[in-house]
Scaffold this motif. Structure first.
Motif, mmCIF file in Angstrom:
data_model
loop_
_atom_site.group_PDB
_atom_site.id
_atom_site.type_symbol
_atom_site.label_atom_id
_atom_site.label_comp_id
_atom_site.label_asym_id
_atom_site.label_seq_id
_atom_site.Cartn_x
_atom_site.Cartn_y
_atom_site.Cartn_z
ATOM 1 N N UNK A 1 0.765 -1.283 0.049
ATOM 2 C CA UNK A 1 0.013 -0.074 -0.221
ATOM 3 C C UNK A 1 1.024 1.217 0.170
ATOM 4 N N UNK A 2 0.641 2.315 -0.903
ATOM 5 C CA UNK A 2 1.071 3.271 -0.984
ATOM 6 C C UNK A 2 0.507 4.464 -1.905
ATOM 7 N N UNK A 3 1.068 5.712 -1.628
ATOM 8 C CA UNK A 3 0.503 6.596 -2.486
ATOM 9 C C UNK A 3 1.738 7.468 -2.757
ATOM 10 N N UNK A 4 1.763 7.727 -4.364
ATOM 11 C CA UNK A 4 2.910 8.645 -4.846
ATOM 12 C C UNK A 4 2.066 9.812 -5.713
ATOM 13 N N UNK A 5 2.701 10.966 -5.560
ATOM 14 C CA UNK A 5 2.163 11.965 -6.215
ATOM 15 C C UNK A 5 3.639 12.115 -7.359
ATOM 16 N N UNK A 6 2.829 12.522 -8.552
ATOM 17 C CA UNK A 6 3.763 12.578 -9.564
ATOM 18 C C UNK A 6 3.466 13.876 -10.302
ATOM 19 N N UNK A 7 4.513 14.622 -10.371
ATOM 20 C CA UNK A 7 4.531 15.947 -10.845
ATOM 21 C C UNK A 7 5.152 16.143 -12.367
ATOM 22 N N UNK A 8 4.521 16.123 -13.373
ATOM 23 C CA UNK A 8 5.169 16.132 -14.735
ATOM 24 C C UNK A 8 5.318 17.671 -15.152
ATOM 25 N N UNK A 9 5.258 18.610 -14.397
ATOM 26 C CA UNK A 9 5.121 20.119 -14.788
ATOM 27 C C UNK A 9 4.290 20.601 -16.017
ATOM 28 N N UNK A 10 4.550 21.794 -16.349
ATOM 29 C CA UNK A 10 3.343 22.322 -17.295
ATOM 30 C C UNK A 10 3.108 21.499 -18.390
ATOM 31 N N UNK A 11 3.959 20.639 -18.954
ATOM 32 C CA UNK A 11 3.723 20.004 -20.088
ATOM 33 C C UNK A 11 2.998 18.432 -19.743
#
Length: 658
Positions: free
Chosen positions: A566-576
């Motif tokens: 069990x885990x939660x990850x935020x992914x931030x790929x920026x404006x694109x």
């Protein structure tokens, strides 16, 4: 991160570019048996071989031959060999080992070169699986469907320029979302000219999503099966690969993609392209999920994409694909007849050769319309009478008017597997008999079959007698049980191979022939794990949406291993690329767009460009972190844990053995 399959699979969008460097099997193929010779020779009395109209049309408008030099890639790899099918001679009787109808189709497909369709319209044929069409306008040229590979497309353009003079490309049109209809685009135009507005790129609605997604989720198994379907592992000769029915074969060069600038979104949308009037008609869910036909008013010419060709097409592809709807397909053709049939003088498609003359155009369209409609309606009629899928397919025949029409013959699709697909489209895999509801899997069932039938030796003795009688379908079916019960039984493998080979020699469908002969080859020699060139397309990877990437990542997740994680990850790929929340729980990886969890185990920040480099193996995750291209805030071990649950898909899995 086990992303290598993505590289291979994303280069695929409807068809497979050649995935192997063939090392041909050592065991020599057998000769055609007397039963095979008789079956093949019977077709000479059944079909109108004296009708040479198709040959006349296939040669009509010839301007110049395809250059005979082998086309190679930057690394010296063979992309296209124009001499590969030189053994197929026009006018020669079919060898005993080739179905005469398929041989005739292969002779027609092998007619290569630059051709004039009508004034200002040209086609390049047999420089790839598909055709490339060039339409001259007021200021330059419009290129339709630039083949599979940039290398072959460039050679095709050079051939046109040599014979028609250098003219600027002002537009490219993709008829539909399969790779043989867009993959060579960078051999035709420069993306800078598209971005500047100098070149427009037209495509049907949904093109980009379908071009990337159709083969992504099940891409590895589709690719392996496609190595059978297109005969990539077979030697091109009279006992091996003679063509795919739709074209000879696929090129093996660089697959490229430039995004459309202009979308066709509705039937009746009219566009003025370089001075010519195009009347578009949408046909989604016919031969491709995203497809369109059109009519060039000034030329009285129908462009049928891949919906009206000189073969019964696939409503189901043997490599594996979502089933296509023959009823919708027939209705699109009917609408095209109603819309343009009154005045059209030419119909052409992006495979095969054109048809000229209004009566001939309408006749071809009606035959194709009625063929798909007949398969739909009669399959359902028989199903409603209680017949099962295989019972319907085994007894199904087209009416004589269609059966004897060359354009209705099953060179690429087949009546049998299109009928079965139609049954499954409406009723699914289950035939209604509860005895088939939960059958044993093949290997377990095979062992019980062999035991009940008196053992392997008893089965093989009886099967040899049936082989001598020409009962190859049954021999292949029953001996396969012995092979699955004991794959080390070489006598069984050889006998099944012999039966499959004769079925291949008799097959009218190019893909059927290739499946049979490739199966025979692997039974005799085993699966040869041959080199697989990197058919990755950076263009295709860039076109993959983050949603597609996360969905594909989820397919790689081993749910049993990850069941307790069990885990939660935020992914931030920026404006694109945007922001996503990934949640691993219950052996499932879900993602939510435009979301971040403040209590996430970790937040991973990287650009879409960095993600593309990781997918393309141009940069590892460690390198990305060390270079500062990727930042992880929080518990980085949670990302490592997620990646540890990812399965690797082996390409060379067994097909004809357990």
């Amino acid at each position: 991160m086990q992303l290598k399959p993505i590289i291979r699979n994303l280069a695929l969008a409807g068809l497979l570019t050649t995935i192997t460097v063939p090392v041909f099997a050592q065991a020599a193929p057998q000769e055609a048996t007397e039963a095979t010779k008789q079956a093949n020779n019977a077709l000479y009395n059944k079909l109108p071989f004296s009708d040479n109209t198709d040959f006349t049309n296939a040669h009509k408008g010839f301007i110049a031959a395809i250059p005979q030099e082998v086309i190679k890639g930057e690394k010296g790899n063979v992309v296209w060999d124009p001499q590969k099918y030189a053994f197929i001679k026009e006018g020669e009787k079919a060898p005993d080992s080739v179905n005469p109808s398929l041989w005739r189709q292969s002779q027609l497909i092998n007619i290569s070169g630059l051709f004039e369709v009508t004034e200002g319209v040209y086609q390049i044929r047999n420089l790839d699986l598909s055709n490339m069409t060039i339409i001259e306008g007021e200021k330059g040229i419009t290129v339709v469907d630039p083949l599979v590979s940039a290398e072959t497309a460039k050679v095709g353009m050079d051939l046109y320029y040599k014979n028609r003079g250098k003219k600027p490309v002002v537009a490219v049109i993709y008829t539909h979302s399969h790779v043989d209809h867009y993959g060579g685009v960078r051999g035709v135009i420069d993306e800078a000219d598209v971005k500047s507005g100098k070149v427009k790129v037209y495509a049907p609605a949904g093109f980009m999503e379908e071009a990337v997604s159709e083969n992504m989720m099940a891409g590895n198994v589709m690719s392996r099966r496609a190595s059978y379907m297109y005969g990539n592992l077979l030697k091109p000769d009279a006992k091996g690969q003679v063509g795919a029915g739709l074209g000879t074969t696929t090129s093996a060069g660089t697959v490229t993609l430039i995004a459309p600038t202009n979308y066709i979104t509705k039937t009746g949308q009219e566009e003025k392209i370089d001075g010519l009037t195009y009347d578009f008609m949408m046909a989604p869910g016919s031969e491709a999920p995203s497809e369109m036909l059109w009519y060039v008013k000034e030329k009285k010419m129908i462009e049928a994409a891949e919906d009206v060709t000189h073969t019964l097409h696939n409503t189901y592809s043997l490599r594996g694909a979502k089933i296509r709807d023959p009823l919708a397909w027939s209705k699109y053709i009917n609408d095209a007849i109603d819309r343009w049939g009154g005045e059209a003088e030419i119909i052409m498609a992006q495979h095969h050769w054109p048809t000229w003359g209004n009566d001939n155009v309408v006749k071809l369209m009606k035959n194709q319309r009625d063929m798909y409609r007949y398969i739909n309606d009669q399959t359902l009629r028989l199903a409603n009478k209680g017949l099962t899928r295989d019972e319907i397919a085994n007894n199904f025949t087209l009416p004589p008017t269609l059966e004897k029409a060359w354009s209705s013959r099953g060179y690429y699709g087949s009546v049998s597997h299109d009928v079965k697909a139609t049954y499954v489209l409406y009723l699914g895999w289950f035939d209604g008999n509860p005895a088939t509801l939960d059958e044993l899997p093949p290997e377990q069932a095979a062992k019980k079959f062999v035991e009940y039938m008196g053992g392997a030796d008893s089965i093989l003795n009886k099967a040899k007698q049936d082989y001598d009688k020409g009962n190859y379908r049954w021999v292949a079916q029953v001996v396969s049980k012995v092979v699955f019960a004991d794959p080390s039984n070489q006598a069984a493998r050889n006998l099944e191979a012999d039966a499959l080979e004769q079925l291949g020699y008799q097959a009218e469908s190019g893909p059927w022939r290739n499946f049979y002969l490739t199966g025979a080859q692997e039974l005799r020699n085993g699966v040869q794990k041959l080199p697989t060139p990197n058919t990755a397309s950076p263009d295709t990877v860039r076109a993959m949406t983050p949603e597609m990437f996360f969905d594909y990542l989820a397919v790689h997740l081993n749910g049993q291993k990850a069941a307790g994680a069990k885990s939660v990850l935020n992914i931030d790929l920026g404006n694109d690329g945007g922001k996503y929340k990934l949640e691993l729980e219950n052996g499932v990886l879900n993602h939510t767009a435009n979301a971040q969890d403040k209590n996430a185990d970790a937040t991973i920040t990287l650009s879409r460009d960095t993600l593309n480099k990781i997918i393309l193996k141009q940069e590892s995750i460690k390198q990305a972190r060390d270079n500062g291209d990727m930042k992880i805030d929080g518990d980085a071990a949670k990302l490592d844990e997620l990646l540890s649950y990812m399965d690797k898909f082996e390409f060379w899995f067994n097909i004809v053995t357990p």
